[in-house]
Design a protein around this motif. Structure first.
Motif, PDB file in Angstrom:
ATOM      1  N   GLU A 183       0.819  -1.213   0.000  1.00  0.00           N
ATOM      2  CA  GLU A 183       0.000   0.000   0.000  1.00  0.00           C
ATOM      3  C   GLU A 183       0.852   1.261   0.000  1.00  0.00           C
ATOM      4  N   ASN A 184       1.990   1.207   0.713  1.00  0.00           N
ATOM      5  CA  ASN A 184       2.856   2.371   0.859  1.00  0.00           C
ATOM      6  C   ASN A 184       4.311   1.969   0.675  1.00  0.00           C
ATOM      7  N   VAL A 185       5.106   2.921   0.196  1.00  0.00           N
ATOM      8  CA  VAL A 185       6.557   2.734   0.119  1.00  0.00           C
ATOM      9  C   VAL A 185       7.224   3.982   0.676  1.00  0.00           C
ATOM     10  N   ILE A 186       8.441   3.789   1.148  1.00  0.00           N
ATOM     11  CA  ILE A 186       9.273   4.939   1.481  1.00  0.00           C
ATOM     12  C   ILE A 186       9.955   5.320   0.177  1.00  0.00           C
ATOM     13  N   ALA A 187       9.549   6.438  -0.386  1.00  0.00           N
ATOM     14  CA  ALA A 187      10.056   6.870  -1.686  1.00  0.00           C
ATOM     15  C   ALA A 187      11.150   7.912  -1.493  1.00  0.00           C
ATOM     16  N   GLU A 188      12.263   7.694  -2.183  1.00  0.00           N
ATOM     17  CA  GLU A 188      13.345   8.670  -2.247  1.00  0.00           C
ATOM     18  C   GLU A 188      13.432   9.099  -3.704  1.00  0.00           C
ATOM     19  N   ILE A 189      13.054  10.324  -3.965  1.00  0.00           N
ATOM     20  CA  ILE A 189      13.002  10.837  -5.333  1.00  0.00           C
ATOM     21  C   ILE A 189      14.075  11.911  -5.485  1.00  0.00           C
ATOM     22  N   GLU A 190      15.005  11.662  -6.406  1.00  0.00           N
ATOM     23  CA  GLU A 190      16.029  12.659  -6.697  1.00  0.00           C
ATOM     24  C   GLU A 190      15.673  13.333  -8.010  1.00  0.00           C
ATOM     25  N   LEU A 191      15.612  14.654  -7.975  1.00  0.00           N
ATOM     26  CA  LEU A 191      15.319  15.418  -9.178  1.00  0.00           C
ATOM     27  C   LEU A 191      16.628  15.775  -9.885  1.00  0.00           C
TER      28      LEU A 191
END
Length: 167
Positions: free
Chosen positions: A50-58
């Protein structure tokens, strides 16, 4: 529009073929949204999540770390939508804002095919086949290890496929 450089789910880097990150406005609600074309393997991994720990690098080196909800988008291409509600619009003023009434909406499928995705990450599935063969072939098959049989069958099917589909 901000461009995504990399995405990690629970610390694991995933291959993203195309994406769009933006803030979606609906009435008074604000939602950070990341729509992505990924591989079928990634979709399968998050199917029961249902959920993830997201690390998004732009691409401009900004980082967005958040626990985000996961939604699988049905269609021809494997697609995920990650989203989380936001409190403060000013924290994300570097992203595009998309209103529910806007005619513009990011099209991340353009120019991508399932064949191109599978060249990067080919999913594998188990299949059971019932055959009626001469006993000597059955004995030989039973004497082989499963990994070796998988290799032999893959090779044979690809050769047959190339020969009969190249016309």
């Amino acid at each position: 529009m901000a461009k995504v450089k990399s995405v990690k789910f629970d610390g694991e880097l995933i291959h993203v073929f195309n994406s769009a990150i933006y803030v979606f406005e609906s009435g008074q609600d604000l939602t950070l949204q990341l729509d992505m074309i990924v591989s079928e393997i990634v979709v399968k991994k998050v199917q029961q999540v249902e959920n993830v720990i997201a690390e998004i690098e732009l691409e401009d080196s900004r980082m967005i770390d958040s626990i985000m909800h996961v939604k699988i988008i049905p269609g021809v291409l494997p697609q995920l939508s990650l989203f989380v509600e936001l409190d403060d619009r000013q924290d994300y003023d570097f992203l595009d804002f998309v209103n529910e009434n806007d005619a513009w909406f990011p099209n991340i499928e353009e120019g991508i095919t399932i064949d191109a995705i599978r060249k990067v990450e080919m999913p594998e599935e188990e299949i059971r086949i019932k055959l009626k063969l001469p006993i000597d072939q059955v004995e030989w098959l039973k004497a082989q290890k499963k990994t070796r049989l998988n290799e032999i069958l893959k090779e044979m099917i690809y050769e047959y496929w190339k020969k009969h589909n190249s016309k």
